[in-house]
Design an enzyme around this catalytic site. Structure first.
Site, short mmCIF file in Angstrom:
data_model
loop_
_atom_site.label_atom_id
_atom_site.label_comp_id
_atom_site.label_asym_id
_atom_site.label_seq_id
_atom_site.Cartn_x
_atom_site.Cartn_y
_atom_site.Cartn_z
N GLY A 1 0.87 -1.17 0.00
CA GLY A 1 0.00 0.00 0.00
C GLY A 1 0.91 1.22 0.00
O GLY A 1 1.87 1.29 0.78
N ARG B 1 10.08 -1.02 -5.01
CA ARG B 1 8.83 -1.01 -5.80
C ARG B 1 8.76 0.33 -6.53
O ARG B 1 8.82 1.39 -5.90
CB ARG B 1 7.60 -1.19 -4.88
CG ARG B 1 7.60 -2.52 -4.13
CD ARG B 1 6.24 -2.82 -3.54
NE ARG B 1 5.29 -3.26 -4.54
CZ ARG B 1 3.98 -3.38 -4.34
NH1 ARG B 1 3.46 -3.08 -3.17
NH2 ARG B 1 3.17 -3.79 -5.30
N GLN C 1 -5.81 -8.65 -2.44
CA GLN C 1 -5.82 -7.65 -1.35
C GLN C 1 -7.25 -7.33 -0.91
O GLN C 1 -7.49 -7.01 0.25
CB GLN C 1 -5.13 -6.35 -1.79
CG GLN C 1 -3.63 -6.44 -1.95
CD GLN C 1 -3.23 -6.79 -3.37
OE1 GLN C 1 -3.98 -7.41 -4.11
NE2 GLN C 1 -2.03 -6.41 -3.77
N ASP D 1 -1.46 4.87 -6.14
CA ASP D 1 -0.02 4.73 -5.87
C ASP D 1 0.75 5.94 -6.36
O ASP D 1 1.82 6.27 -5.83
CB ASP D 1 0.52 3.46 -6.52
CG ASP D 1 -0.03 2.26 -5.77
OD1 ASP D 1 -1.16 1.85 -6.06
OD2 ASP D 1 0.67 1.79 -4.84
N ASN E 1 -3.14 2.96 -10.04
CA ASN E 1 -3.59 2.18 -8.86
C ASN E 1 -3.57 0.71 -9.25
O ASN E 1 -3.19 0.35 -10.38
CB ASN E 1 -4.99 2.64 -8.43
CG ASN E 1 -5.38 2.08 -7.06
OD1 ASN E 1 -4.56 2.09 -6.13
ND2 ASN E 1 -6.57 1.56 -6.94
N LYS E 2 -3.94 -0.13 -8.32
CA LYS E 2 -3.90 -1.59 -8.52
C LYS E 2 -4.53 -1.99 -9.85
O LYS E 2 -5.57 -1.45 -10.24
CB LYS E 2 -4.65 -2.25 -7.35
CG LYS E 2 -4.73 -3.75 -7.39
CD LYS E 2 -3.40 -4.44 -7.55
CE LYS E 2 -2.40 -4.07 -6.48
NZ LYS E 2 -1.02 -4.50 -6.82
O1 MRU Z 1 0.44 -3.94 -4.58
P1 MRU Z 1 -0.16 -3.19 -3.43
O2 MRU Z 1 -0.96 -4.05 -2.53
O3 MRU Z 1 0.87 -2.36 -2.71
O4 MRU Z 1 -1.17 -2.17 -4.11
C1 MRU Z 1 -1.87 -1.27 -3.31
C2 MRU Z 1 -2.80 -0.39 -4.07
O5 MRU Z 1 -2.91 -0.45 -5.26
C3 MRU Z 1 -3.53 0.65 -3.27
O6 MRU Z 1 -4.78 0.91 -3.82
C4 MRU Z 1 -2.71 1.95 -3.27
O7 MRU Z 1 -1.41 1.68 -2.86
C5 MRU Z 1 -3.31 2.99 -2.41
S1 MRU Z 1 -3.15 2.60 -0.70
C6 MRU Z 1 -3.80 3.86 0.20
#
Ligand code: MRU
Length: 353
Positions: free
Chosen positions: A46, A88, A195, A236, A246-247
């Site tokens: 996140g 990342r 997630q 992100d 975003n994801k």
């Molecule tokens: O791969 P992840 O689990 O780190 O991805 C997280 C996301 O895509 C969240 O939506 C994003 O980081 C926003 S968290 C407030």
């Protein structure tokens, strides 16, 4: 509310999110390499949470440096920062943390090294505490978009677990609940790392929010039936022009929202906005191991040797986004760049109350 990350006895303590919801266990890191590894392996994940983890990683890396003066300290902390930066690439928050700490070290370069090290620890704890306050503010601004009887769709996990606490996408939900509003949430399961199923469903249930888990492919059908009123997601990295990384799967949700006339809100602390990047085309998209797709918790679900594309994120163009909810209010994506200018009168561009 469960604690995602904290500092204790010169260790970074993190909830191991890879084991949720089956096991609630914490890992303790006393080196920056351990923190970097936890970020890479999604033990902590996140965007804001990895920004906090990187901040604490820098502080813990600093503690193990022996240097006779600040110049030497700066030279030695630089590879620590690079190592964390390389974990990342998509979320801007690690870069944000590194820049904040570089500036902090420069501003305090007159201090003795031993004092500077202690100050870095306190600064990393500040980053955590500020994040919680920012999320509450996002929640206060965002709760106005949730009404009695609504069903809110969310994708991935932008909740407490993805932050220091409260979450970004979940903050408006938590505040709306505190305000006594009756609504429910649909959580996309979010393949391949789940997630939504493992984390969002778990933490919303813990908060007493009425949550229903859906498969990623169900969102369109549920929208067509009129069963979803709005969507709130995290980000992100959001660029100057309002494009939102975003994801993976967020883009599909956004296009579906547009087709069905459903507003899509993006909750974003200002640290997730990259004012130096013009558009989403420039955002580096992390590609992760094929095993995340071909196996589910160690069980193979696809043929050996099959080709796989596993992009962890996608970019939703600004035109699909109704508003970006920050700690300073909700804004149209087209107005976002104005937030970089401290002189902007925010009351003129803020939407809603
Ligand atoms: O791969 P992840 O689990 O780190 O991805 C997280 C996301 O895509 C969240 O939506 C994003 O980081 C926003 S968290 C407030």
């Amino acid at each position: 509310m469960v604690q995602t990350i904290y500092w204790k006895d010169n260790k970074v303590v993190m909830l191991d999110q890879s084991r949720l919801p089956l096991e609630v266990s914490y890992i303790e890191c006393s080196s920056y390499e351990c923190v970097a590894d936890a970020i890479s392996r999604l033990l902590v994940r996140g965007a804001p949470a990895i920004g906090i983890a990187a901040s604490m990683g820098i502080a813990i890396g600093g503690l193990s440096i022996s240097a006779s003066d600040t110049d030497e300290f700066k030279k030695k902390i630089s590879p620590v920062m690079d190592n964390l930066l390389n974990t990342r690439p998509t979320a801007v928050n690690i870069k944000w943390a590194v820049e904040r700490f570089k500036k902090f070290i420069d501003t305090n370069s007159d201090k003795p090294v031993s004092e500077l090290k202690e100050m870095l620890v306190l600064e990393s704890i500040n980053v955590l505490n500020e994040d919680i306050e920012i999320n509450k503010a996002i929640g206060e601004w965002g709760a106005q978009f949730i009404h009695d009887g609504d069903t809110v769709l969310t994708h991935c996990n932008a909740g407490s677990l993805a932050t220091g606490g409260y979450g970004t996408a979940t903050a408006p939900m938590l505040i709306a609940k505190e305000q006594g509003k009756k609504f429910r949430v649909f959580a996309d399961e979010t393949r391949p790392v789940l997630q939504g199923a493992r984390l969002t469903a778990w933490e919303l249930m813990q908060s007493g929010i009425d949550v229903t888990l859906i498969t990623d492919n169900s969102a369109g059908a549920l929208m067509k039936k009129g069963m979803i009123n709005l969507a709130i997601v995290g980000t992100d990295r959001t660029t100057r022009n309002g494009d939102v990384a975003n994801k993976i799967g967020t883009y599909s949700v956004a296009v579906l929202c547009k087709e069905h006339g459903i507003p899509l809100y993006v909750s974003a602390p200002l640290s997730s906005i990259d004012f130096n990047m013009e558009s989403g085309d420039e955002i580096p998209i992390e590609e992760r191991a094929s095993e995340e797709v071909t196996t589910i918790w160690g069980h193979r679900v696809a043929p050996e040797g099959v080709k796989v594309i596993n992009m962890a994120f996608d970019v939703t163009p600004a035109k699909y986004v109704s508003a970006i909810i920050t700690q300073k209010g909700a804004f149209r994506p087209a107005d976002l760049f104005k937030l970089a200018n401290e002189k902007t009168d925010l009351s003129k561009i803020r939407i809603g109350n």
